[in-house]
Motif scaffolding. Structure first.
Motif, PDB file in Angstrom:
ATOM      1  N   PRO A  47       0.810  -1.219   0.000  1.00  0.00           N
ATOM      2  CA  PRO A  47       0.000   0.000   0.000  1.00  0.00           C
ATOM      3  C   PRO A  47       0.843   1.269   0.000  1.00  0.00           C
ATOM      4  N   GLU A  48       2.025   1.212   0.600  1.00  0.00           N
ATOM      5  CA  GLU A  48       2.883   2.400   0.629  1.00  0.00           C
ATOM      6  C   GLU A  48       3.311   2.796  -0.783  1.00  0.00           C
ATOM      7  N   MET A  49       3.620   1.786  -1.607  1.00  0.00           N
ATOM      8  CA  MET A  49       4.046   2.067  -2.974  1.00  0.00           C
ATOM      9  C   MET A  49       2.914   2.730  -3.772  1.00  0.00           C
ATOM     10  N   LEU A  50       1.697   2.197  -3.658  1.00  0.00           N
ATOM     11  CA  LEU A  50       0.581   2.816  -4.379  1.00  0.00           C
ATOM     12  C   LEU A  50       0.217   4.169  -3.781  1.00  0.00           C
ATOM     13  N   ALA A  51       0.404   4.355  -2.497  1.00  0.00           N
ATOM     14  CA  ALA A  51       0.170   5.673  -1.888  1.00  0.00           C
ATOM     15  C   ALA A  51       1.125   6.697  -2.484  1.00  0.00           C
ATOM     16  N   GLU A  52       2.383   6.341  -2.614  1.00  0.00           N
ATOM     17  CA  GLU A  52       3.365   7.251  -3.227  1.00  0.00           C
ATOM     18  C   GLU A  52       3.022   7.503  -4.685  1.00  0.00           C
ATOM     19  N   TRP A  53       2.628   6.443  -5.393  1.00  0.00           N
ATOM     20  CA  TRP A  53       2.297   6.580  -6.810  1.00  0.00           C
ATOM     21  C   TRP A  53       1.121   7.534  -7.013  1.00  0.00           C
ATOM     22  N   TRP A  54       0.045   7.373  -6.208  1.00  0.00           N
ATOM     23  CA  TRP A  54      -1.125   8.253  -6.339  1.00  0.00           C
ATOM     24  C   TRP A  54      -0.791   9.684  -5.915  1.00  0.00           C
ATOM     25  N   THR A  55       0.020   9.835  -4.897  1.00  0.00           N
ATOM     26  CA  THR A  55       0.404  11.181  -4.457  1.00  0.00           C
ATOM     27  C   THR A  55       1.143  11.901  -5.576  1.00  0.00           C
ATOM     28  N   GLU A  56       2.075  11.201  -6.210  1.00  0.00           N
ATOM     29  CA  GLU A  56       2.829  11.808  -7.312  1.00  0.00           C
ATOM     30  C   GLU A  56       1.932  12.054  -8.514  1.00  0.00           C
ATOM     31  N   ARG A  57       1.107  11.114  -8.884  1.00  0.00           N
ATOM     32  CA  ARG A  57       0.216  11.291 -10.037  1.00  0.00           C
ATOM     33  C   ARG A  57      -0.717  12.480  -9.815  1.00  0.00           C
ATOM     34  N   TRP A  58      -1.282  12.557  -8.621  1.00  0.00           N
ATOM     35  CA  TRP A  58      -2.196  13.654  -8.303  1.00  0.00           C
ATOM     36  C   TRP A  58      -1.479  15.006  -8.387  1.00  0.00           C
ATOM     37  N   ARG A  59      -0.240  15.028  -7.950  1.00  0.00           N
ATOM     38  CA  ARG A  59       0.535  16.276  -8.012  1.00  0.00           C
ATOM     39  C   ARG A  59       0.628  16.789  -9.449  1.00  0.00           C
ATOM     40  N   TRP A  60       0.829  15.889 -10.403  1.00  0.00           N
ATOM     41  CA  TRP A  60       1.013  16.293 -11.795  1.00  0.00           C
ATOM     42  C   TRP A  60      -0.285  16.414 -12.575  1.00  0.00           C
ATOM     43  N   GLU A  61      -1.329  15.718 -12.173  1.00  0.00           N
ATOM     44  CA  GLU A  61      -2.547  15.690 -12.986  1.00  0.00           C
ATOM     45  C   GLU A  61      -3.753  16.378 -12.346  1.00  0.00           C
ATOM     46  N   HIS A 120      -7.272  16.255 -14.351  1.00  0.00           N
ATOM     47  CA  HIS A 120      -8.007  15.041 -14.013  1.00  0.00           C
ATOM     48  C   HIS A 120      -8.880  15.295 -12.781  1.00  0.00           C
ATOM     49  N   ARG A 121      -9.826  14.406 -12.568  1.00  0.00           N
ATOM     50  CA  ARG A 121     -10.718  14.551 -11.420  1.00  0.00           C
ATOM     51  C   ARG A 121     -10.786  13.233 -10.661  1.00  0.00           C
ATOM     52  N   MET A 122     -10.535  13.335  -9.361  1.00  0.00           N
ATOM     53  CA  MET A 122     -10.669  12.184  -8.472  1.00  0.00           C
ATOM     54  C   MET A 122     -11.867  12.432  -7.565  1.00  0.00           C
ATOM     55  N   THR A 123     -12.742  11.446  -7.485  1.00  0.00           N
ATOM     56  CA  THR A 123     -13.876  11.499  -6.574  1.00  0.00           C
ATOM     57  C   THR A 123     -13.675  10.401  -5.544  1.00  0.00           C
ATOM     58  N   TYR A 152     -11.333   7.898 -10.848  1.00  0.00           N
ATOM     59  CA  TYR A 152     -10.356   8.838 -11.408  1.00  0.00           C
ATOM     60  C   TYR A 152     -10.618   8.958 -12.902  1.00  0.00           C
ATOM     61  N   ILE A 153     -10.887  10.180 -13.364  1.00  0.00           N
ATOM     62  CA  ILE A 153     -11.210  10.424 -14.769  1.00  0.00           C
ATOM     63  C   ILE A 153     -10.304  11.519 -15.326  1.00  0.00           C
ATOM     64  N   GLY A 154     -10.243  11.559 -16.657  1.00  0.00           N
ATOM     65  CA  GLY A 154      -9.467  12.606 -17.298  1.00  0.00           C
ATOM     66  C   GLY A 154      -9.501  12.470 -18.800  1.00  0.00           C
ATOM     67  N   PRO A 155      -8.717  13.316 -19.469  1.00  0.00           N
ATOM     68  CA  PRO A 155      -8.634  13.219 -20.919  1.00  0.00           C
ATOM     69  C   PRO A 155      -7.988  11.888 -21.311  1.00  0.00           C
ATOM     70  N   SER A 156      -8.314  11.415 -22.502  1.00  0.00           N
ATOM     71  CA  SER A 156      -7.815  10.117 -22.955  1.00  0.00           C
ATOM     72  C   SER A 156      -6.906  10.275 -24.165  1.00  0.00           C
ATOM     73  N   GLU A 157      -6.017   9.313 -24.348  1.00  0.00           N
ATOM     74  CA  GLU A 157      -5.221   9.246 -25.572  1.00  0.00           C
ATOM     75  C   GLU A 157      -6.070   8.736 -26.735  1.00  0.00           C
ATOM     76  N   THR A 158      -7.222   8.152 -26.433  1.00  0.00           N
ATOM     77  CA  THR A 158      -8.136   7.683 -27.471  1.00  0.00           C
ATOM     78  C   THR A 158      -8.818   8.901 -28.093  1.00  0.00           C
ATOM     79  N   PRO A 159      -8.671   9.107 -29.402  1.00  0.00           N
ATOM     80  CA  PRO A 159      -9.281  10.281 -30.043  1.00  0.00           C
ATOM     81  C   PRO A 159     -10.791  10.342 -29.798  1.00  0.00           C
TER      82      PRO A 159
END
Length: 168
Positions: free
Chosen positions: A42-56, A60-63, A76-83
């Motif tokens: 869980p610590e690894m995913l906590a760090e990953w989400w903290t960093e992702r949230w910082r940049w996005e 993006h929107r997290m509910t 977690y939603i946001g723009p997609s690479e899918t046209p």
């Protein structure tokens, strides 16, 4: 049961990571060797989400879903690479709350928020072998659109299917 759905705050990404870990370990138990979760706690995913949230956080929107102050799910939603699409990147519910309708509430909220990205449709990726998640999304109006990919989960390459849902 009263559940609060609210926008994420700066204090949420770390607990989201811990919940994400529990959710993945339960949902992917039959698809991945459980030992692959030991090195990615869980610590690894906590760090990953903290960093992702910082940049996005601006794009993006997290509910988060909580009951009595306890985090029980998130999306977690946001723009997609899918046209022409916006994306539902994540929807996870604490395993103790699966089957209570929290996931459905989060999906409905996400579908209501996705049009802000000015797309004609929403997409998401789901593990091909995750039959429970596939049934859940299909019951919410999502359909596979024929696109596939193989992407690593805990360093294990797994086939995924893209699902789509019309917006607006």
């Amino acid at each position: 049961m009263t559940v609060l759905l609210r926008p994420a705050q700066d204090s949420d990404p770390a607990p989201v990571g811990a919940l994400h870990h529990r959710s993945r370990a339960a949902a992917y138990a039959g698809l991945l060797d459980p030992a692959t979760f030991a090195g990615r706690g869980p610590e690894m995913l906590a760090e990953w989400w903290t960093e992702r949230w910082r940049w996005e956080r601006e794009t993006h929107r997290m509910t988060v879903a909580e009951q009595d102050g306890e985090l029980i799910g998130f999306s977690y939603i946001g723009p997609s690479e899918t046209p022409g699409a916006a994306e539902l990147y994540a929807l996870h519910v604490d395993p103790a709350w699966v089957g209570t309708g929290i996931g459905r509430q989060l999906m409905i909220k996400a579908l209501g928020d996705l049009p802000r990205y000015q797309a004609d449709r929403a997409v998401l990726w789901v593990l091909e072998g995750n039959k429970v998640a596939r049934r859940f999304y299909e019951s919410g109006g999502w359909q596979p659109d024929g696109a596939t990919r193989v992407a690593p989960v805990n360093d294990t390459p797994l086939p995924q299917l893209r699902y789509t849902h019309p917006l607006g």
